[in-house]
Scaffold this motif. Structure first.
Motif, PDB file in Angstrom:
ATOM      1  N   CYS A 499       0.824  -1.207   0.000  1.00 12.57           N
ATOM      2  CA  CYS A 499       0.000   0.000   0.000  1.00 12.57           C
ATOM      3  C   CYS A 499       0.861   1.261   0.000  1.00 12.57           C
ATOM      4  CB  CYS A 499      -0.890   0.015   1.230  1.00 12.57           C
ATOM      5  SG  CYS A 499      -2.201  -1.182   1.094  1.00 12.57           S
ATOM      6  N   TYR A 500       0.377   2.278  -0.658  1.00 15.49           N
ATOM      7  CA  TYR A 500       1.040   3.578  -0.617  1.00 15.49           C
ATOM      8  C   TYR A 500       0.749   4.243   0.724  1.00 15.49           C
ATOM      9  CZ  TYR A 500       1.946   3.027  -5.562  1.00 15.49           C
ATOM     10  OH  TYR A 500       2.394   2.559  -6.757  1.00 15.49           O
ATOM     11  N   LEU A 501       1.725   4.944   1.225  1.00 17.11           N
ATOM     12  CA  LEU A 501       1.546   5.664   2.483  1.00 17.11           C
ATOM     13  C   LEU A 501       1.235   7.133   2.175  1.00 17.11           C
ATOM     14  CD1 LEU A 501       4.543   4.081   4.430  1.00 17.11           C
ATOM     15  CD2 LEU A 501       2.147   3.339   4.368  1.00 17.11           C
ATOM     16  N   GLY A 502       0.648   7.780   3.142  1.00 14.74           N
ATOM     17  CA  GLY A 502       0.419   9.218   2.991  1.00 14.74           C
ATOM     18  C   GLY A 502      -0.935   9.551   2.396  1.00 14.74           C
ATOM     19  N   GLY A 503      -1.838   8.570   2.356  1.00 16.30           N
ATOM     20  CA  GLY A 503      -3.194   8.829   1.856  1.00 16.30           C
ATOM     21  C   GLY A 503      -3.347   8.404   0.407  1.00 16.30           C
ATOM     22  N   PHE A 504      -4.537   7.862   0.122  1.00 16.99           N
ATOM     23  CA  PHE A 504      -4.848   7.437  -1.253  1.00 16.99           C
ATOM     24  C   PHE A 504      -5.557   8.577  -1.973  1.00 16.99           C
ATOM     25  CE2 PHE A 504      -5.543   3.282   1.140  1.00 16.99           C
ATOM     26  CZ  PHE A 504      -4.236   2.873   0.959  1.00 16.99           C
ATOM     27  N   PRO A 505      -5.471   8.696  -3.295  1.00 16.62           N
ATOM     28  CA  PRO A 505      -4.633   7.913  -4.194  1.00 16.62           C
ATOM     29  C   PRO A 505      -3.160   8.304  -4.072  1.00 16.62           C
ATOM     30  CG  PRO A 505      -5.750   9.642  -5.422  1.00 16.62           C
ATOM     31  CD  PRO A 505      -6.252   9.717  -4.019  1.00 16.62           C
ATOM     32  N   ALA A 506      -2.294   7.450  -4.548  1.00 15.89           N
ATOM     33  CA  ALA A 506      -0.868   7.591  -4.297  1.00 15.89           C
ATOM     34  C   ALA A 506      -0.284   8.903  -4.807  1.00 15.89           C
ATOM     35  CB  ALA A 506      -0.137   6.446  -4.990  1.00 15.89           C
ATOM     36  N   GLU A 507       0.721   9.326  -4.100  1.00 17.53           N
ATOM     37  CA  GLU A 507       1.641  10.379  -4.557  1.00 17.53           C
ATOM     38  C   GLU A 507       0.931  11.569  -5.198  1.00 17.53           C
ATOM     39  OE1 GLU A 507       4.404   8.076  -6.886  1.00 17.53           O
ATOM     40  OE2 GLU A 507       4.795   6.750  -5.206  1.00 17.53           O
ATOM     41  N   GLU A 508       1.473  12.053  -6.370  1.00 18.29           N
ATOM     42  CA  GLU A 508       0.877  13.288  -6.908  1.00 18.29           C
ATOM     43  C   GLU A 508      -0.534  13.096  -7.426  1.00 18.29           C
ATOM     44  OE1 GLU A 508       4.110  12.016  -8.440  1.00 18.29           O
ATOM     45  OE2 GLU A 508       3.839  13.168 -10.307  1.00 18.29           O
ATOM     46  N   LEU A 509      -1.041  11.882  -7.429  1.00 18.47           N
ATOM     47  CA  LEU A 509      -2.432  11.740  -7.882  1.00 18.47           C
ATOM     48  C   LEU A 509      -3.366  12.535  -6.974  1.00 18.47           C
ATOM     49  CD1 LEU A 509      -2.763   8.029  -9.055  1.00 18.47           C
ATOM     50  CD2 LEU A 509      -2.476  10.089 -10.439  1.00 18.47           C
ATOM     51  N   LYS A 510      -2.950  12.713  -5.718  1.00 21.97           N
ATOM     52  CA  LYS A 510      -3.767  13.541  -4.810  1.00 21.97           C
ATOM     53  C   LYS A 510      -3.862  14.975  -5.340  1.00 21.97           C
ATOM     54  CE  LYS A 510      -1.517  12.009  -1.081  1.00 21.97           C
ATOM     55  NZ  LYS A 510      -1.141  10.649  -1.476  1.00 21.97           N
ATOM     56  N   ASP A 511      -2.749  15.467  -5.871  1.00 16.33           N
ATOM     57  CA  ASP A 511      -2.777  16.835  -6.429  1.00 16.33           C
ATOM     58  C   ASP A 511      -3.560  16.863  -7.735  1.00 16.33           C
ATOM     59  OD1 ASP A 511      -1.076  17.479  -4.368  1.00 16.33           O
ATOM     60  OD2 ASP A 511       0.703  16.997  -5.571  1.00 16.33           O
ATOM     61  N   VAL A 512      -3.415  15.818  -8.508  1.00 12.65           N
ATOM     62  CA  VAL A 512      -4.123  15.774  -9.797  1.00 12.65           C
ATOM     63  C   VAL A 512      -5.627  15.839  -9.559  1.00 12.65           C
ATOM     64  CG1 VAL A 512      -4.599  14.374 -11.846  1.00 12.65           C
ATOM     65  CG2 VAL A 512      -2.272  14.479 -10.931  1.00 12.65           C
ATOM     66  N   PHE A 513      -6.120  15.046  -8.615  1.00 14.21           N
ATOM     67  CA  PHE A 513      -7.566  14.998  -8.375  1.00 14.21           C
ATOM     68  C   PHE A 513      -8.034  16.033  -7.352  1.00 14.21           C
ATOM     69  CE2 PHE A 513      -6.677  10.802 -10.140  1.00 14.21           C
ATOM     70  CZ  PHE A 513      -7.631  10.771 -11.140  1.00 14.21           C
ATOM     71  N   GLY A 514      -7.090  16.572  -6.597  1.00 11.39           N
ATOM     72  CA  GLY A 514      -7.463  17.546  -5.569  1.00 11.39           C
ATOM     73  C   GLY A 514      -8.256  16.923  -4.433  1.00 11.39           C
ATOM     74  N   VAL A 515      -8.047  15.649  -4.205  1.00 10.72           N
ATOM     75  CA  VAL A 515      -8.740  14.966  -3.097  1.00 10.72           C
ATOM     76  C   VAL A 515      -7.792  13.951  -2.468  1.00 10.72           C
ATOM     77  CG1 VAL A 515     -11.027  15.095  -4.185  1.00 10.72           C
ATOM     78  CG2 VAL A 515      -9.630  13.049  -4.545  1.00 10.72           C
ATOM     79  N   TRP A 516      -8.116  13.583  -1.229  1.00  9.98           N
ATOM     80  CA  TRP A 516      -7.524  12.349  -0.713  1.00  9.98           C
ATOM     81  C   TRP A 516      -8.574  11.555   0.042  1.00  9.98           C
ATOM     82  CZ3 TRP A 516      -6.265  10.444   4.264  1.00  9.98           C
ATOM     83  CH2 TRP A 516      -6.440  11.327   5.337  1.00  9.98           C
ATOM     84  N   CYS A 517      -8.375  10.263   0.048  1.00  3.76           N
ATOM     85  CA  CYS A 517      -9.383   9.358   0.595  1.00  3.76           C
ATOM     86  C   CYS A 517      -8.903   8.837   1.941  1.00  3.76           C
ATOM     87  CB  CYS A 517      -9.590   8.209  -0.387  1.00  3.76           C
ATOM     88  SG  CYS A 517     -10.556   6.875   0.302  1.00  3.76           S
ATOM     89  N   GLU A 518      -9.742   9.077   2.969  1.00  4.13           N
ATOM     90  CA  GLU A 518      -9.325   8.636   4.305  1.00  4.13           C
ATOM     91  C   GLU A 518      -9.786   7.214   4.607  1.00  4.13           C
ATOM     92  OE1 GLU A 518     -10.349  11.374   7.457  1.00  4.13           O
ATOM     93  OE2 GLU A 518     -10.210   9.771   8.943  1.00  4.13           O
TER      94      GLU A 518
END
Ligand code: GLA
Ligand code: ZN
Length: 666
Positions: A499-518
């Motif tokens: 699993c990726y750490l630091g919140g899903f979706p991984a890495e810069e995908l959080k910036d791409v989508f502007g969201v993170w999933c808890e």
């Protein structure tokens, strides 16, 4: 690499004259009937090993010579098969190692087909020898057109040879560094730190089946074993017939082998198409089949493929094998051509008298006559196909793509958690594909490592696993102006299922989508999530991601669950493009309403500029537009402009499509 190999659509299929070796008058009758049915090709020798090599090292080609010559005299292209899919009994008796060992560690007895070890040096040698003998014998035969390698490669072998090969494969994969493997496989869990590669075996119920990375590695190894088995098969063929194209027939969404990887080794992709056309949801079956065609078409970047098998009437292996009504086989064939097939081929030409498949549909039934419904339908279709030379080699340009990745299917269907049942990754991808298909907008269906920079819209449903480079590819796609759509279960784990750490979706995908999933919620089978989006309320199944906005905006929210009010649909501007996150598992209604304005905004136009009744689907390939009625009622279509019927040359501004009817327009 050539785009087409023949100037006509290939019309033919599996032909087993070896089953009729004692009644050779049937062979001449076959030629007469093939001519009548406008058959221009036959696939021979698929399961002929025991006749070709009745005793070890003693080859008997005279029957095949005779058949090849006959087919040639009748102008038929021969697709010659290598016989490795089934072996003669003498071989198993003398060399038991050629037989497969199943997961329980017990070696199979002789029987059925596809029952061979992929690593056995004896089997590889025998296969290579018979393939060389075939290539030597027929390399200059005028009828030799294409090689059909083996048949529907599938399954796996757990013998000691395969275990050894697996360990060697693992050493390469993990740089011969057991600590690297321990880290990637999370060896601290349940005391699974290996001290040597020799301690690792294939996954199995009575042994290790709880290490996700081991299961993925094994599937990759099985894929590579098939590829190396195939490479061994084709070595003599390439050497002796370098100009003759090579294929092997694939099976729809079979995911025991990474078909996207295997296809890189084929000259042309071919697949066996057996939709359940008698299912009450005919349109659903048509969509599933279109999706499969587009997966295979996309494997080689849009190069035409072959539909190596399909039934001209019924099949014999479903619980109930209903007869499809007349017209359906023809419509299915036209659909294949519309989606990029340069062939319409059947299993099988003539029904066998005995054996397991004696009730499987064939062009020629046990009655042996041409005066049958199926024969007449085949003859009619043959005439149509002979008018479709213009389709051969032509392509469809798609501006939309759905990412549907074989390795990701292993990961999505393999992890333990959330909802354990009912995971069907291919179905989820197909649901998104359907929004394009129903609108007559062509879509490619591609693996995640494909260059996507040329598309306008890319949908990546359930992109749970990310291969190296995927994050980069997706983010630069959006950065450069693309529209990207992801769903719940995105960017969770790497190719070892870490699993990726630091919140899903991984890495810069959080910036791409502007969201993170808890957190991710799972729904019971009879439970639905409720979502407000636009003016409407929609329902979801399976999973719900609980999102936090980090720059993105909410377009729709959950109306159900303790997370009521949290974002269910989001949008984010990133670079020149836009990224959407759909945090639930939507049905067709939402997907259709959601995709429609995005496609409009990007100017993705349907293949025909007419409003089509539900169930009538348009598809353009090359210069021809195929209009197909996947309903049991006749449908009227007003074109709003003038087209020429390619088959009759009449000029049309509207048309009535009969039930299961179609039109090919210029
Ligand atoms: C497969 C095989 C054929 C035959 C058909 C029956 O596709 O390749 O040999 O068994 O199924 O549908
Ligand atoms: Zn083996």
């Amino acid at each position: 690499m050539k785009d087409s190999y023949y100037e006509h659509i290939i019309h033919g299929g599996d032909y087993n004259p070896d089953q009729w070796i004692n009644t050779k008058e049937i062979w001449d009758e076959d030629m007469r009937l093939m001519d009548l049915a406008h058959i221009n090709s036959a696939t021979v020798g698929i399961f002929s090993w025991s006749l070709l090599e009745p005793e070890e090292g003693v080859y008997s080609f005279s029957w095949l010579d005779e058949i090849m010559d006959k087919l040639d005299r009748h102008g038929k292209k021969v697709i010659l098969s290598t016989p490795s899919g089934a072996r003669p009994p003498w071989m198993a008796e003398k060399y038991p190692e050629v037989l497969r060992v199943s997961e329980n560690g017990i070696r199979n007895e002789y029987g059925v087909r596809h029952n061979h070890c992929l690593a056995s040096p004896v089997y590889r040698k025998k296969v290579s020898e018979i393939n060389r003998a075939l290539a030597e014998r027929y390399k200059d035969h005028p009828a030799l057109f294409m090689w059909h390698i083996s048949n529907e490669y599938s399954g796996e072998c757990h013998c000691e040879l395969c275990q050894q090969a697996f360990r060697e494969w693992l050493k390469k994969e993990y740089d011969n560094d057991i600590e690297k493997l321990n880290f990637k496989w999370w060896g601290g869990f349940w005391s699974h730190r290996y001290s040597s590669f020799s301690q690792i075996s294939s996954p199995k119920d009575r042994g290790e089946n709880h290490v996700p990375a081991l299961k993925l590695a094994w599937k990759r190894f099985v894929t590579d074993s098939h590829i190396s088995f195939y490479e061994n098969e084709i070595a003599p063929i390439r050497e002796l017939t370098p100009e003759i194209p090579v294929t092997t027939n694939l099976m729809r969404f079979y995911n025991g082998i990474d078909y996207q990887k295997l296809s890189e080794h084929l000259d042309i992709v071919s697949w066996d198409n057996y939709p359940e056309w008698t299912h009450p949801d005919f349109l659903g079956i048509a969509c599933e089949t279109a999706f499969a065609h587009d997966i295979f078409r996309s494997m080689k970047n849009g190069k035409p493929f072959y539909m190596m098998e399909s039934t001209p009437s019924l099949i014999n292996w479903r619980p109930v094998n209903k007869l499809p009504a007349s017209g359906i086989t023809e419509l299915a064939a036209i659909q294949a051509v519309a989606h990029g097939a340069d062939s319409v081929q059947y299993f099988q030409w003539r029904k066998g008298r005995g054996g397991h498949e004696k009730f499987h549909g064939a062009v020629v039934d046990h009655c042996g006559k041409e005066d049958t419904r199926v024969f007449r339908d085949t003859e009619k279709l043959g005439r149509v196909l002979s008018q479709l030379d213009r389709a051969v080699g032509s392509r469809t340009k798609a501006r939309a793509a759905v990412i549907c990745d074989w390795e990701n299917s292993w990961a999505v269907e393999g992890y333990c958690g959330y909802r354990r049942d009912g995971r069907d990754y291919f179905k989820v991808c197909e649901r998104w594909y359907r929004a394009f298909w129903e609108r007559g907008i062509p879509a490619d269906v591609v693996p995640m490592d494909r260059d996507i920079s040329g598309y306008d819209i890319v949908v990546a449903p359930y992109l749970y696993m990310l291969k190296d480079g995927t994050v980069q590819r997706l983010s630069s796609f959006v950065q450069n102006g693309g529209t990207l759509i992801a769903t719940c279960l995105t960017g969770i784990a790497d190719r070892d299922d870490l699993c990726y750490l630091g919140g899903f979706p991984a890495e810069e995908l959080k910036d791409v989508f502007g969201v993170w999933c808890e957190e991710t919620d799972s729904l019971y089978d009879d439970e639905l999530s409720r979502i407000a989006y636009g003016e409407k309320e929609y329902k979801g199944t399976e999973l719900c991601d609980i999102l936090h906005l980090i720059g993105g905006e909410t377009l729709g929210s959950f109306l159900s669950g303790f997370y009521k009010g949290s974002p269910a649909v989001t949008k984010n501007s990133y670079g020149k493009g836009e990224a959407y996150y759909v945090a639930f598992c939507p049905g067709d209604d939402f997907i259709s309403d959601f995709i429609s304005p995005l496609a409009d905004k990007k100017g993705l136009l349907p293949d025909i500029n007419a409003s089509l009744p539900k169930g009538v689907i348009a598809r353009k390939r090359g210069e021809l537009i195929y209009l197909m009625n996947f309903t049991s009622q006749s449908k009227t279509v007003d074109f709003g402009e003038t087209y020429t019927d390619h088959l009759t040359k009449s000029v049309l501004t509207s048309a009535v499509l009969p039930e299961y009817g179609y039109l090919i327009l210029e």
